[in-house]
Each structure stands twice: as structure tokens, then as C-alpha cells.
Design a protein around this motif. Structure first.
Motif, PDB file in Angstrom:
ATOM      1  N   GLY A 391      -8.364  16.362  19.334  1.00  0.00           N
ATOM      2  CA  GLY A 391      -7.319  15.397  19.117  1.00  0.00           C
ATOM      3  C   GLY A 391      -7.626  13.980  18.687  1.00  0.00           C
ATOM      4  O   GLY A 391      -6.756  13.368  18.114  1.00  0.00           O
ATOM      5  N   SER A 392      -8.805  13.437  18.863  1.00  0.00           N
ATOM      6  CA  SER A 392      -8.926  12.032  18.473  1.00  0.00           C
ATOM      7  C   SER A 392      -9.447  11.886  17.044  1.00  0.00           C
ATOM      8  O   SER A 392      -9.539  10.797  16.512  1.00  0.00           O
ATOM      9  CB  SER A 392      -9.837  11.285  19.441  1.00  0.00           C
ATOM     10  N   GLN A 393      -9.781  13.025  16.431  1.00  0.00           N
ATOM     11  CA  GLN A 393     -10.318  12.980  15.072  1.00  0.00           C
ATOM     12  C   GLN A 393      -9.290  13.497  14.073  1.00  0.00           C
ATOM     13  O   GLN A 393      -8.373  14.219  14.445  1.00  0.00           O
ATOM     14  CB  GLN A 393     -11.551  13.893  14.970  1.00  0.00           C
ATOM     15  N   ILE A 394      -9.509  13.128  12.790  1.00  0.00           N
ATOM     16  CA  ILE A 394      -8.724  13.712  11.708  1.00  0.00           C
ATOM     17  C   ILE A 394      -8.986  15.216  11.691  1.00  0.00           C
ATOM     18  O   ILE A 394     -10.113  15.650  11.871  1.00  0.00           O
ATOM     19  CB  ILE A 394      -9.216  13.156  10.350  1.00  0.00           C
ATOM     20  N   PHE A 395      -7.940  15.973  11.462  1.00  0.00           N
ATOM     21  CA  PHE A 395      -8.113  17.414  11.381  1.00  0.00           C
ATOM     22  C   PHE A 395      -7.488  17.897  10.079  1.00  0.00           C
ATOM     23  O   PHE A 395      -6.333  17.590   9.795  1.00  0.00           O
ATOM     24  CB  PHE A 395      -7.430  18.080  12.584  1.00  0.00           C
ATOM     25  N   ALA A 396      -8.252  18.629   9.274  1.00  0.00           N
ATOM     26  CA  ALA A 396      -7.700  19.084   7.997  1.00  0.00           C
ATOM     27  C   ALA A 396      -8.069  20.533   7.729  1.00  0.00           C
ATOM     28  O   ALA A 396      -9.198  20.950   7.983  1.00  0.00           O
ATOM     29  CB  ALA A 396      -8.222  18.210   6.852  1.00  0.00           C
ATOM     30  N   THR A 397      -7.097  21.280   7.248  1.00  0.00           N
ATOM     31  CA  THR A 397      -7.382  22.627   6.752  1.00  0.00           C
ATOM     32  C   THR A 397      -6.468  22.892   5.571  1.00  0.00           C
ATOM     33  O   THR A 397      -5.342  22.392   5.525  1.00  0.00           O
ATOM     34  CB  THR A 397      -7.160  23.715   7.828  1.00  0.00           C
ATOM     35  N   ASN A 398      -6.967  23.670   4.602  1.00  0.00           N
ATOM     36  CA  ASN A 398      -6.062  24.049   3.513  1.00  0.00           C
ATOM     37  C   ASN A 398      -5.689  25.533   3.623  1.00  0.00           C
ATOM     38  O   ASN A 398      -5.056  26.077   2.727  1.00  0.00           O
ATOM     39  CB  ASN A 398      -6.663  23.709   2.144  1.00  0.00           C
ATOM     40  N   LYS A 399      -6.129  26.158   4.732  1.00  0.00           N
ATOM     41  CA  LYS A 399      -5.752  27.566   4.966  1.00  0.00           C
ATOM     42  C   LYS A 399      -5.328  27.704   6.405  1.00  0.00           C
ATOM     43  O   LYS A 399      -6.017  28.325   7.221  1.00  0.00           O
ATOM     44  CB  LYS A 399      -6.942  28.479   4.689  1.00  0.00           C
ATOM     45  N   LEU A 400      -4.190  27.136   6.712  1.00  0.00           N
ATOM     46  CA  LEU A 400      -3.716  27.100   8.085  1.00  0.00           C
ATOM     47  C   LEU A 400      -3.656  28.490   8.711  1.00  0.00           C
ATOM     48  O   LEU A 400      -4.030  28.686   9.870  1.00  0.00           O
ATOM     49  CB  LEU A 400      -2.327  26.449   8.092  1.00  0.00           C
ATOM     50  N   SER A 401      -3.221  29.482   7.928  1.00  0.00           N
ATOM     51  CA  SER A 401      -2.997  30.809   8.516  1.00  0.00           C
ATOM     52  C   SER A 401      -4.299  31.480   8.958  1.00  0.00           C
ATOM     53  O   SER A 401      -4.280  32.424   9.729  1.00  0.00           O
ATOM     54  CB  SER A 401      -2.224  31.706   7.551  1.00  0.00           C
ATOM     55  N   GLY A 475      -2.160  31.871   0.398  1.00  0.00           N
ATOM     56  CA  GLY A 475      -2.285  31.315   1.754  1.00  0.00           C
ATOM     57  C   GLY A 475      -3.095  30.032   1.807  1.00  0.00           C
ATOM     58  O   GLY A 475      -3.393  29.544   2.889  1.00  0.00           O
ATOM     59  N   ALA A 476      -3.434  29.475   0.644  1.00  0.00           N
ATOM     60  CA  ALA A 476      -4.198  28.218   0.652  1.00  0.00           C
ATOM     61  C   ALA A 476      -3.452  27.142  -0.117  1.00  0.00           C
ATOM     62  O   ALA A 476      -2.785  27.428  -1.114  1.00  0.00           O
ATOM     63  CB  ALA A 476      -5.574  28.437   0.025  1.00  0.00           C
ATOM     64  N   SER A 477      -3.570  25.922   0.349  1.00  0.00           N
ATOM     65  CA  SER A 477      -3.030  24.796  -0.411  1.00  0.00           C
ATOM     66  C   SER A 477      -4.167  24.202  -1.231  1.00  0.00           C
ATOM     67  O   SER A 477      -5.310  24.641  -1.115  1.00  0.00           O
ATOM     68  CB  SER A 477      -2.491  23.734   0.544  1.00  0.00           C
ATOM     69  N   ALA A 478      -3.865  23.208  -2.023  1.00  0.00           N
ATOM     70  CA  ALA A 478      -4.942  22.463  -2.676  1.00  0.00           C
ATOM     71  C   ALA A 478      -5.821  21.896  -1.564  1.00  0.00           C
ATOM     72  O   ALA A 478      -5.304  21.465  -0.533  1.00  0.00           O
ATOM     73  CB  ALA A 478      -4.361  21.329  -3.512  1.00  0.00           C
ATOM     74  N   PRO A 479      -7.136  21.934  -1.736  1.00  0.00           N
ATOM     75  CA  PRO A 479      -7.996  21.431  -0.665  1.00  0.00           C
ATOM     76  C   PRO A 479      -7.826  19.926  -0.461  1.00  0.00           C
ATOM     77  O   PRO A 479      -7.462  19.213  -1.385  1.00  0.00           O
ATOM     78  CB  PRO A 479      -9.405  21.761  -1.161  1.00  0.00           C
ATOM     79  N   TRP A 480      -8.052  19.476   0.746  1.00  0.00           N
ATOM     80  CA  TRP A 480      -8.037  18.031   1.020  1.00  0.00           C
ATOM     81  C   TRP A 480      -9.377  17.492   0.563  1.00  0.00           C
ATOM     82  O   TRP A 480     -10.420  17.912   1.063  1.00  0.00           O
ATOM     83  CB  TRP A 480      -7.839  17.780   2.519  1.00  0.00           C
TER      84      TRP A 480
END
Ligand code: BLA
Length: 511
Positions: A391-401, A475-480
Motif C-alpha cells: 500500500g505505500s508504493q505505486i502499484f501498476a499492472t497492465n494485465k489486471l486479470s 486482457g492487457a492494456s497499454a503498458p504503463w
């Protein structure tokens, strides 16, 4: 010797493209032993230099070339070293049956010195070298990647005269994307299209970091075999750095299926990695001489340098924008809005720094949203994942599922999230959402264009490539990008500061 499987469409990555043992017909190749004895020669030697292969194999180079030319080569060789592996000599006169000026490329390959000869092209209009700096200055005047690459495609097309020049950018997964295109007829061909990693397989991408330019002058050219003297042993010549190297037959079929007859690509490097390629197409066979190709390579080199600068400038701009954002947020709150309200008010500003389709914010259990987002119920599911990941860090995924199987149900609306913790309290976040990439990218090639298809079928067509790319990004978005997570980090700091101010204010009010 290493065993190589016969290349087909399933093992592209293993085709040994550096030892195919052929050159293209526009140049002849000699490989010499350390004692200047010719050990290998391409079959087209007589077409190019007027010397038969039998007449060359086993002979000394000094016996085959005019004394002056040989002396120039020997003299120039002193400059070759690990940091300068390829030597170029332009306009070397060669006498005999094919008398004329030649461009030479010379490099060491294992135990052999490889010398390639190309007859110098016809006199050109103008002087391309004098154009390189003006083009680079023009590019420098632009300040976003789109305009920057569009200008570069235009300049390179003017320089090399191909019918179409594209800028192809690799993504993290080695798939790629045409981000700029300039064509002779002004028609759009592949702009904004995506292609899977397999279209430029890994060994090719590795090679293109060492060898920056390749010209496939005529896709119908059968090329010329490289023959060896009996004393040469049976190790194939490593042609990685050879200017006239004939390319993979699989790739040739791809180009034929695309309906083009010549292709040239030039590596674009950033931070020591292959960032992308200039990909040039011509509808007819097209040869440009080694000197002009060197000019093109120089242009790409300077472009790469400017690209690095653009990256730096963009980082500085992100810092600048987040400090503006802070000012705007503070102003909005000073007008009496609460933080969620103020953030919604500046969501457009956030979007210009970190592109996204929707924004959700959760503070004190309250959810606010704007744009394309999951529903509140779906979001609760996501927030459980976020709370579990610390929780205290940025969290990123482009494939949530992949992390949250339930998310497959709403993947089209939201495949990617970037979560920014916004207070020192756990469980308060801003979550930026991105749609599935396939929702945002459609095939834009001409659907009516007839395709001629070779022996390997439709797989080797851009349209099929695009479909394969689509499958890989379901199932993927553009990558962060790194730039996005960097900007998110700045935003997190801005918000923390605002929180501190609010806490100070409330503490002061309580006194
Ligand atoms: C090489 N593939 C290449 C190259 C490009 C592409 C630019 C570099 C050589 C060149 O300049 O032509 C791909 N070209 C594209 C793409 C566009 C374009 C995507 O213009 C989009 C507009 N290729 C396949 C498959 C395989 C494959 C399925 O599609 C393998 C099974 C192989 N491509 C392949 C190989 C090379 C290659 C082996 C290396 C060629 C070489 O340098 O010898």
C-alpha cells in the motif's frame, strides 16, 4: 559445428540469419586469411569486379587489385579496432574489365578479414551529406514524440528516396507499433498498426544493435552463394556485420506478401538498447549506394541522440507539470472544494501527464469516479487486491486479470490500473484505469487491397500479424511506461504534501 533446425514459422527465433552464406547481388564479398589469401569469394565476383571465383580463391589480394587500391586498403586498416569495427572506403578506383569507382566495407569476422565491393552508384542530385544537419535541426524544433518522429520520417524519405518511411517503436514485450509514416503518395499504409514480436525475431533484434542498417534492394534477387577454397575449412562465415548479407528467406516472403520490392531498415538506439527502427519500403527494387546508406545511418545516429534528449526534456516537463498540478489543486481547495472534488476538477491535467481512460478515487471509504472505470462493486474487488499488496508504493499492472481472475469480466473496460496511495492512511488511493488495448486499436490497413500470398500462407502478411498481435494482448492494456510511473511518483509526493498541509491546518484550527 552447431546444428540448426530448418527454419519455419514456429521457430523463427532460431534461424541463424548471420551465417546464411549468401550476399545480395549488388555487392561482392571476399574473405581473407591473416596472410591476405582469399579464402572465400561470392559467386558474383566476376559480375562485380570482373574476376572469376576460381581466379580469386587461394590468391593474394595484392595480386587481384591495382597496387594503389591495395595500398589504400592496407593503410586504412590501421583504423579498424573493437570500437570501430567496420571500415568504409568510398570511391576507390579499380581497373580491369569492370573498371570504375567502388565503395568498400571492410571488417574482421573471426579469423577472416571480410572486404565487400559495391560499384559506386550514379552521380546523385545534390549532396545528401550536406542535408543531414539541416534535417536534424528541423527535427529538433519539435517537442513531442509524434511530431518528432513524423518530421524524422519526412526527412529520411527525402534523404533516401524510398516510397514510404515509417518509424517503428518496440514495446517492452518486443511487439512493435508504427508511430510515424511518410509516404510518396500521401496515402496511409501502416500508421498506428501493431505487430507481434515474432515479426522481427529476437536474433534479428540482437543483430540490429551491432549492425545498424540493412538494405534489401530487390526481394526477387536470388543473391550469390559464397564459395570457399579447399583450405578454408567448413565453418560458415559469420556475416553479422556484412553490408551485403542476404537476408532470411522467411522475411523475404513477408516483404513479397506485403507487395513491396525493396526494404531498408535502420536501427534507432536509446540508452544502449534497440528502441525502434526506421522501416523504409519501395514498390520497385531500389538500390542506394554504400555512401548514401552511410549518410542515412549517420542521420539515424543523430536522430537517436536527439531522441535521448527528448526523453530528458520530457522528464523535466513532467516535474514542471506536477508542480503546476499542485498549484492548481491547492487553488481549488482554497475555493472550498474538498480533495476528491478538487482532484476530479484537475483530472484532465492528470491525464495529460499520465494517459488513462478513467480515474477512481477512494478516500475514507468514499468512492468518486470519472471517465471509463470499473463499477463501484468491481472496484471493491480491486481495492482488496491493492490492500493486500501493501500500500505505500505505486502499484501498476497492465494485465489486471492475471492477478485478479474476477477482473477478466470487465477487462474490456479496465485491463490496466495504476494505483497511487494518496495519504499516509492506508486504503486511500487514486486509481488510473486503462481499457483493453484491443478496444482502442483497430486494423487500419486497406481491407480491399488484394494480397498475393506465398508458400507459407497468410501468416506472413501484415494483416495476419496484426491478428496475432491482438491475441497476445487480450486482457492487457497499454503498458504503463517508466515515464508514467515516474509521473505517478511525483503526483504521490504532491498529494502527500497537500495532506500534510491539510493536517497542519486542521490542527491549527483545533487550537
Ligand atoms: C526482419 N522484419 C524484419 C525487419 C523488419 C521486419 C523491418 C528488418 C529487415 C528489413 O529491413 O526489412 C518487420 N517490416 C516489419 C514490420 C513492418 C515492416 C512489422 O515494414 C510493419 C510495417 N518475420 C515474420 C515471421 C518470421 C519473421 C512470422 O513475420 C519468422 C517465422 C522473420 N523477420 C524475420 C527474420 C528477420 C526479419 C528472420 C531478419 C532478416 C535478416 O536481417 O536477415
Amino acid at each position: 559445428a552447431t546444428e540448426y533446425a530448418t527454419p519455419d514459422l514456429t521457430n523463427c527465433d532460431r534461424e541463424p540469419i548471420h551465417i546464411l552464406g549468401r550476399v545480395q547481388s549488388y555487392g561482392a564479398l571476399l574473405a581473407l586469411s591473416s596472410g591476405w589469401l582469399v579464402q572465400h569469394a561470392s559467386e558474383n565476383l566476376s559480375d562485380i569486379l570482373g574476376i572469376t571465383v576460381e581466379g580469386a580463391l587461394g590468391r593474394r589480394l595484392a595480386d587481384l587489385l591495382p597496387q594503389d587500391s591495395f595500398a589504400r586498403i592496407r593503410e586504412a586498416l590501421r583504423a579498424v579496432g573493437p570500437s570501430n569495427p567496420v571500415l568504409r572506403l568510398f570511391g576507390i578506383p579499380i581497373l580491369g574489365e569492370k573498371a570504375g569507382d567502388f565503395d568498400l566495407s571492410i571488417h574482421q569476422s573471426g579469423r577472416h578479414l571480410i572486404i565487400e565491393f559495391e560499384p559506386k552508384g550514379e552521380q546523385r542530385n545534390g549532396d545528401p551529406l550536406s542535408q543531414v544537419y539541416p534535417y536534424i535541426h528541423r527535427i529538433r524544433r519539435t517537442n513531442d514524440l509524434r511530431a518528432f518522429t513524423r518530421e524524422a520520417a519526412r526527412s529520411l524519405r527525402a534523404l533516401c528516396g524510398f516510397d514510404s518511411v515509417m518509424v517503428y517503436e518496440f514495446a517492452e514485450d518486443a511487439s512493435g507499433h508504427v508511430i510515424a509514416e511518410d509516404t510518396a503518395d500521401g496515402e496511409r499504409r501502416y500508421l498506428d498498426q501493431h505487430f507481434p514480436a515474432s515479426d522481427i525475431p529476437v536474433q534479428a533484434r540482437v543483430l540490429y544493435k551491432r549492425s545498424l542498417l540493412r538494405l534489401i534492394a530487390d526481394v526477387s534477387d536470388p543473391g550469390a552463394r559464397i564459395l570457399a577454397a579447399d583450405s578454408a575449412g567448413n565453418q560458415p562465415l559469420d556475416l553479422s556485420l556484412a553490408a551485403t548479407r542476404a537476408v532470411s528467406p522467411i522475411h523475404i516472403e513477408y516483404l513479397q506478401n506485403m507487395g513491396i520490392q525493396a526494404s531498408m531498415s535502420v536501427s534507432i538506439m536509446k540508452d544502449g538498447e534497440l528502441w525502434g527502427l526506421f522501416a523504409c519500403h519501395h514498390d520497385e527494387p531500389r538500390y542506394i549506394d554504400y555512401e548514401l546508406r552511410t549518410c542515412v545511418e549517420l542521420f539515424a545516429h543523430l536522430f537517436s541522440y536527439e531522441l535521448g534528449h527528448l526523453g530528458e526534456a520530457q522528464k523535466r516537463e513532467a516535474v514542471e507539470r506536477s508542480s503546476q498540478l499542485q498549484t492548481r489543486l491547492m487553488a481549488s481547495m482554497a475555493e472550498g472544494r474538498d480533495l476528491p472534488g478538487s482532484l476530479m476538477a484537475v483530472s484532465e491535467d492528470i491525464r495529460s501527464v499520465i494517459p488513462h481512460d478513467g480515474l477512481i478515487m477512494i478516500t475514507d471509504g468514499q468512492v468518486s469516479a470519472t471517465g471509463v472505470t470499473p463499477t463501484e462493486e468491481e472496484f471493491l474487488c480491486i481495492s482488496r487486491l491493492l490492500n493486500a499488496t501493501g500500500g505505500s508504493q505505486i502499484f501498476a499492472t497492465n494485465k489486471l486479470s492475471q492477478l485478479l481472475p474476477e477482473a477478466a469480466d470487465f477487462a474490456r473496460r479496465c485491463s490496466g490500473i495504476l494505483a497511487i496511495p494518496i495519504s499516509r492512511m492506508p486504503r486511500d488511493y487514486i486509481v488510473l484505469c486503462r481499457k483493453e488495448l484491443t478496444e482502442t486499436v483497430k486494423w487500419a490497413g486497406n481491407p480491399n487491397k488484394p494480397v498475393t500470398v506465398g508458400p507459407n500462407g497468410v501468416r506472413l502478411t501484415p494483416r495476419k500479424s496484426f491478428e496475432i498481435w491482438r491475441e497476445t494482448v487480450t486482457g492487457a492494456s497499454a503498458p504503463w511506461t517508466l515515464a508514467s510511473t515516474h509521473a505517478a511518483e511525483l503526483l504521490r509526493v504532491v498529494l502527500l504534501e497537500i495532506f500534510l498541509k491539510i493536517t497542519d491546518q486542521t490542527a491549527a484550527e483545533r487550537k
